[in-house]
Design an enzyme around this catalytic site. Structure first.
Site, PDB file in Angstrom:
ATOM      1  N   LYS A  29       0.384  -1.666  -0.093  1.00  0.00           N
ATOM      2  CA  LYS A  29      -0.089   0.019  -0.043  1.00  0.00           C
ATOM      3  C   LYS A  29       0.907   1.089   0.480  1.00  0.00           C
ATOM      4  O   LYS A  29       1.081   2.054   1.136  1.00  0.00           O
ATOM      5  CB  LYS A  29      -1.156  -0.242   1.070  1.00  0.00           C
ATOM      6  CG  LYS A  29      -1.895   0.854   1.244  1.00  0.00           C
ATOM      7  CD  LYS A  29      -3.076   0.468   2.359  1.00  0.00           C
ATOM      8  CE  LYS A  29      -4.601   2.004   2.502  1.00  0.00           C
ATOM      9  NZ  LYS A  29      -5.089   1.655   1.257  1.00  0.00           N
TER      10      LYS A  29
HETATM   11  N1  PPE Z   1      -8.155  -1.831  -2.499  1.00  0.00           N
HETATM   12  C1  PPE Z   1      -7.447  -0.615  -2.442  1.00  0.00           C
HETATM   13  C2  PPE Z   1      -7.003  -0.186  -3.925  1.00  0.00           C
HETATM   14  C3  PPE Z   1      -7.187   0.345  -1.020  1.00  0.00           C
HETATM   15  O1  PPE Z   1      -6.463   1.814  -1.452  1.00  0.00           O
HETATM   16  C4  PPE Z   1      -7.991  -0.792  -0.258  1.00  0.00           C
HETATM   17  C5  PPE Z   1      -8.247   0.877   0.943  1.00  0.00           C
HETATM   18  C6  PPE Z   1      -9.102  -1.117  -0.528  1.00  0.00           C
HETATM   19  C7  PPE Z   1      -8.719  -1.964  -1.394  1.00  0.00           C
HETATM   20  C8  PPE Z   1      -9.672  -2.188   0.083  1.00  0.00           C
HETATM   21  O2  PPE Z   1      -8.079  -2.345   1.459  1.00  0.00           O
HETATM   22  P1  PPE Z   1      -9.602  -2.368   2.949  1.00  0.00           P
HETATM   23  O3  PPE Z   1      -9.560  -1.415   3.674  1.00  0.00           O
HETATM   24  O4  PPE Z   1      -8.427  -3.260   3.773  1.00  0.00           O
HETATM   25  O5  PPE Z   1     -10.691  -3.506   2.952  1.00  0.00           O
HETATM   26  N2  PPE Z   1      -9.215   1.821   1.051  1.00  0.00           N
HETATM   27  C9  PPE Z   1      -8.366   3.104   1.495  1.00  0.00           C
HETATM   28  C10 PPE Z   1      -8.775   4.194   1.684  1.00  0.00           C
HETATM   29  C11 PPE Z   1      -7.597   4.744   0.469  1.00  0.00           C
HETATM   30  C12 PPE Z   1      -8.059   6.659   0.234  1.00  0.00           C
HETATM   31  O6  PPE Z   1      -7.184   7.290   1.467  1.00  0.00           O
HETATM   32  O7  PPE Z   1      -8.546   7.196  -0.299  1.00  0.00           O
HETATM   33  C13 PPE Z   1      -8.826   2.586   3.114  1.00  0.00           C
HETATM   34  O8  PPE Z   1     -10.304   2.370   2.965  1.00  0.00           O
HETATM   35  O9  PPE Z   1      -8.944   2.761   3.841  1.00  0.00           O
END
Ligand code: PPE
Length: 307
Positions: free
Chosen positions: A160
């Site tokens: 990330k």
């Molecule tokens: N794909 C991407 C590209 C991604 O950035 C996130 C989180 C996810 C999938 C989902 O991952 P998870 O949160 O672990 O379930 N994206 C973050 C927001 C990005 C932003 O700042 O805009 C988040 O959901 O926190």
């Protein structure tokens, strides 16, 4: 997008500092070359007070992102857990979005970060659902982006890193300019990958599916929770690629992520998805909400209570 409302403190390099004092130099290395890895985490109000959802998994992912980029965080998962707990208590908000970030700081210039200090910070702020509360209720309109998702031969999506989000921002702005609420990115093979900040799920004839980690996605922690919920609810599940046309012919589609929660997609490029109700998505949404708010014993181990 959210307009930031300052809170009292930000944790920075080992201590809590006043929100306005958490500054960096304009020549910080990470600002120029996006040498920054970060996380997005949420704390929720529960009957036992503020609790952070799947904190360990998020911090382990941060460690792994740093490892891919040869970055030394300098703080263990335990130390960062403590930092986050201290911050949640200091700022006093039971529900907030938490953003740990590690980035190369001031001291050297040029592409290699070797020699630049690593700064580590955690901030939190109030952030409602990423795609709006109305999006959670009514679903959102999405478009397939003309921008292709980064892949692990160029910019590893499972780390990330801030740099990844330039790709996401191009897709997001294109979608907004076309009047859509969110983009869906395809990968280099032309198969569905994810949204700019969310994973995607499809439901067809009662079976839930989501693209595999190798499709060019961030391995989402919400995605992982949804997969576990499907298993526990007895919903059929497959980790499988799908094509653009399989988006259009889905019975239900949804995005999920820490920021977005579980948000149904009601339309893709002008084609309504399914019948417009989301029976499977609704079951998962309810279980997710109950879980993060500490109402279900079975998933209590996913919560770290602020104390
Ligand atoms: N794909 C991407 C590209 C991604 O950035 C996130 C989180 C996810 C999938 C989902 O991952 P998870 O949160 O672990 O379930 N994206 C973050 C927001 C990005 C932003 O700042 O805009 C988040 O959901 O926190």
């Amino acid at each position: 997008m959210v307009a930031l409302r300052p809170l009292a403190k930000i944790w920075m390099n080992g201590r809590l500092v006043d929100w306005d004092k958490a500054e960096v130099h304009v020549l910080s290395h990470g600002l120029h070359y996006a040498y920054a890895v970060f996380e997005g985490i949420r704390s929720y109000d529960t009957p036992q007070g503020a609790a952070v959802f799947r904190l360990k998994e998020h911090l382990v992912r941060l460690e792994n992102s740093a490892k891919v980029y040869r970055m030394k965080l300098g703080y263990s998962v335990e130390e960062l857990t403590r930092a986050i707990m201290d911050l949640v208590k200091a700022n006093g908000l039971p529900e907030s979005y938490l953003r740990p970030i590690a980035f190369s700081g001031y001291g050297t210039m040029g592409l290699s970060p070797v020699g630049a200090p690593v700064n580590v910070a955690v901030a939190n702020w109030e952030w409602g659902p990423y795609l709006g509360a109305e999006g959670i209720d009514r679903g959102i309109r999405a478009t397939v982006s003309s921008w292709v998702r980064i892949d692990s031969r160029s910019l590893p999506p499972q780390a990330k890193c801030a740099a990844n989000y330039a790709n996401g921002a191009l897709a997001k702005m294109e979608a907004a300019a076309g009047g859509y609420e969110e983009a869906i990115l395809l990968n280099n093979e032309g198969l569905v990958a994810e949204g700019p900040g969310e994973n995607i799920f499809r439901i067809k004839e009662g079976v839930l599916s989501t693209p595999p980690a190798s499709s060019g996605i961030l391995r989402g922690i919400t995605r992982d929770s949804v997969i576990r919920f499907a298993r526990d609810l007895g919903i059929g599940f497959q980790r499988t690629d799908f094509t653009r046309e399989e988006l259009f012919t889905a019975d239900e589609l949804f995005f999920c992520g820490t920021a977005a929660g579980i948000t149904p997609i009601r339309e893709v490029d002008g084609r309504p998805i399914g019948s417009g109700d989301y029976p499977v998505t609704r079951r998962l949404q309810k279980l997710y909400e109950d879980t993060v708010h500490g109402r279900i014993d079975r998933y209590r181990e996913w919560l770290t209570y602020a104390r």
